[in-house]
Write a protein that holds these residues in place. Sequence first.
Motif, PDB file in Angstrom:
ATOM      1  N   MET A  14       0.952  -1.108  -0.155  1.00 50.89           N
ATOM      2  CA  MET A  14      -0.042  -0.118  -0.023  1.00 50.89           C
ATOM      3  C   MET A  14       0.814   1.369  -0.078  1.00 50.89           C
ATOM      4  O   MET A  14       1.732   1.490   1.018  1.00 50.89           O
ATOM      5  CB  MET A  14      -0.987  -0.035   1.288  1.00 50.89           C
ATOM      6  N   LYS A  15       1.020   1.913  -1.167  1.00 46.83           N
ATOM      7  CA  LYS A  15       1.404   3.185  -1.107  1.00 46.83           C
ATOM      8  C   LYS A  15       0.927   4.364  -0.801  1.00 46.83           C
ATOM      9  O   LYS A  15       1.591   5.168  -0.302  1.00 46.83           O
ATOM     10  CB  LYS A  15       2.215   3.470  -2.455  1.00 46.83           C
ATOM     11  N   THR A  16      -0.306   4.448  -0.905  1.00 44.06           N
ATOM     12  CA  THR A  16      -1.320   5.537  -0.592  1.00 44.06           C
ATOM     13  C   THR A  16      -2.156   4.813   0.655  1.00 44.06           C
ATOM     14  O   THR A  16      -2.972   4.001   0.684  1.00 44.06           O
ATOM     15  CB  THR A  16      -2.196   5.976  -1.648  1.00 44.06           C
ATOM     16  N   ASN A  17      -1.859   5.509   1.813  1.00 46.84           N
ATOM     17  CA  ASN A  17      -2.693   5.095   2.990  1.00 46.84           C
ATOM     18  C   ASN A  17      -3.975   5.918   2.923  1.00 46.84           C
ATOM     19  O   ASN A  17      -4.171   6.808   2.416  1.00 46.84           O
ATOM     20  CB  ASN A  17      -1.727   5.343   4.450  1.00 46.84           C
ATOM     21  N   ALA A  18      -4.725   5.309   3.895  1.00 46.05           N
ATOM     22  CA  ALA A  18      -6.183   5.872   4.086  1.00 46.05           C
ATOM     23  C   ALA A  18      -6.415   7.332   4.446  1.00 46.05           C
ATOM     24  O   ALA A  18      -7.122   8.031   4.046  1.00 46.05           O
ATOM     25  CB  ALA A  18      -6.695   5.156   5.288  1.00 46.05           C
ATOM     26  N   PHE A  19      -5.216   7.746   5.223  1.00 47.62           N
ATOM     27  CA  PHE A  19      -5.415   9.441   5.566  1.00 47.62           C
ATOM     28  C   PHE A  19      -4.995  10.263   4.476  1.00 47.62           C
ATOM     29  O   PHE A  19      -5.375  11.305   4.255  1.00 47.62           O
ATOM     30  CB  PHE A  19      -4.373   9.673   6.811  1.00 47.62           C
ATOM     31  N   GLU A  20      -4.026   9.821   3.299  1.00 37.74           N
ATOM     32  CA  GLU A  20      -3.882  10.387   2.165  1.00 37.74           C
ATOM     33  C   GLU A  20      -5.025  10.524   1.445  1.00 37.74           C
ATOM     34  O   GLU A  20      -5.158  11.473   0.791  1.00 37.74           O
ATOM     35  CB  GLU A  20      -2.690   9.866   1.433  1.00 37.74           C
ATOM     36  N   VAL A  21      -5.651   9.330   1.321  1.00 41.52           N
ATOM     37  CA  VAL A  21      -6.889   9.336   0.585  1.00 41.52           C
ATOM     38  C   VAL A  21      -7.832  10.366   1.037  1.00 41.52           C
ATOM     39  O   VAL A  21      -8.576  10.858   0.109  1.00 41.52           O
ATOM     40  CB  VAL A  21      -7.510   7.902   0.329  1.00 41.52           C
ATOM     41  N   ALA A  22      -7.949  10.408   2.203  1.00 38.56           N
ATOM     42  CA  ALA A  22      -8.882  11.229   2.978  1.00 38.56           C
ATOM     43  C   ALA A  22      -8.703  12.804   2.915  1.00 38.56           C
ATOM     44  O   ALA A  22      -9.566  13.503   2.338  1.00 38.56           O
ATOM     45  CB  ALA A  22      -9.123  10.840   4.502  1.00 38.56           C
ATOM     46  N   SER A  23      -7.564  12.893   2.810  1.00 42.61           N
ATOM     47  CA  SER A  23      -7.036  14.461   2.779  1.00 42.61           C
ATOM     48  C   SER A  23      -7.156  14.857   1.465  1.00 42.61           C
ATOM     49  O   SER A  23      -7.315  16.165   0.993  1.00 42.61           O
ATOM     50  CB  SER A  23      -5.762  14.548   3.619  1.00 42.61           C
ATOM     51  N   ARG A  24      -6.442  14.106   0.518  1.00 44.37           N
ATOM     52  CA  ARG A  24      -6.423  14.334  -0.677  1.00 44.37           C
ATOM     53  C   ARG A  24      -7.568  14.264  -1.654  1.00 44.37           C
ATOM     54  O   ARG A  24      -7.674  15.244  -2.772  1.00 44.37           O
ATOM     55  CB  ARG A  24      -5.371  13.490  -1.539  1.00 44.37           C
ATOM     56  N   TYR A  25      -8.544  13.490  -1.559  1.00 48.40           N
ATOM     57  CA  TYR A  25      -9.749  13.304  -2.326  1.00 48.40           C
ATOM     58  C   TYR A  25     -11.044  13.200  -1.640  1.00 48.40           C
ATOM     59  O   TYR A  25     -11.803  13.962  -2.146  1.00 48.40           O
ATOM     60  CB  TYR A  25      -9.434  11.845  -2.886  1.00 48.40           C
ATOM     61  N   ILE A  26     -10.997  12.739  -0.331  1.00 47.15           N
ATOM     62  CA  ILE A  26     -12.422  12.543   0.161  1.00 47.15           C
ATOM     63  C   ILE A  26     -12.878  13.983   0.814  1.00 47.15           C
ATOM     64  O   ILE A  26     -13.809  14.705   0.223  1.00 47.15           O
ATOM     65  CB  ILE A  26     -12.648  11.654   1.254  1.00 47.15           C
ATOM     66  N   TYR A  27     -11.909  14.437   1.495  1.00 51.71           N
ATOM     67  CA  TYR A  27     -12.348  15.964   2.305  1.00 51.71           C
ATOM     68  C   TYR A  27     -12.451  16.924   1.108  1.00 51.71           C
ATOM     69  O   TYR A  27     -13.568  17.533   1.149  1.00 51.71           O
ATOM     70  CB  TYR A  27     -10.950  16.189   3.147  1.00 51.71           C
ATOM     71  N   PRO A  28     -11.635  17.226   0.138  1.00 45.33           N
ATOM     72  CA  PRO A  28     -12.148  18.230  -1.009  1.00 45.33           C
ATOM     73  C   PRO A  28     -13.421  17.990  -1.627  1.00 45.33           C
ATOM     74  O   PRO A  28     -13.958  18.784  -1.968  1.00 45.33           O
ATOM     75  CB  PRO A  28     -10.843  18.127  -1.983  1.00 45.33           C
TER      76      PRO A  28
END
Length: 128
Positions: free
Chosen positions: A1-15
């Motif tokens: 896993m190169k991209t963790n859940a927090f990165e997904v949340a901050s980069r994609y979900i939150y925006p």
Amino acid sequence: MKTNAFEVASRYIYPSIRRRLVEVLREKGLKQTEIAELLHITQSAVSRYLKMDRGALIDISAFPDVDREIAELAERILDERPGEYEIHSSLVKLSLEFLGKGYACTFHSQIDPEVNPVECRVCIELFG
């Protein structure tokens, strides 16, 4: 896993959640400057959300329960005019809820092919 859940949340979900909130406020007839003032962001950021230049990779309206919570948040923002940190807290909670329901799993596997959504239950176990 190169991209963790927090990165997904901050980069994609939150925006994407914030973009949907901007859309809901716009649907209520507010101008970009009014939305910016209410959300404590710039008018330029509001414009980018509306033009789908920011936060456009996940269609939050496809998740009726989250979309309903965003509509409720929009109403609360209009009624109570909360501060920047309270709005941010609400958006973070919605982002974590999105993760906890497993809504981001397929998207996560698309941006990181090493993620197997059938085997990975990290977000569901942590935030569900």
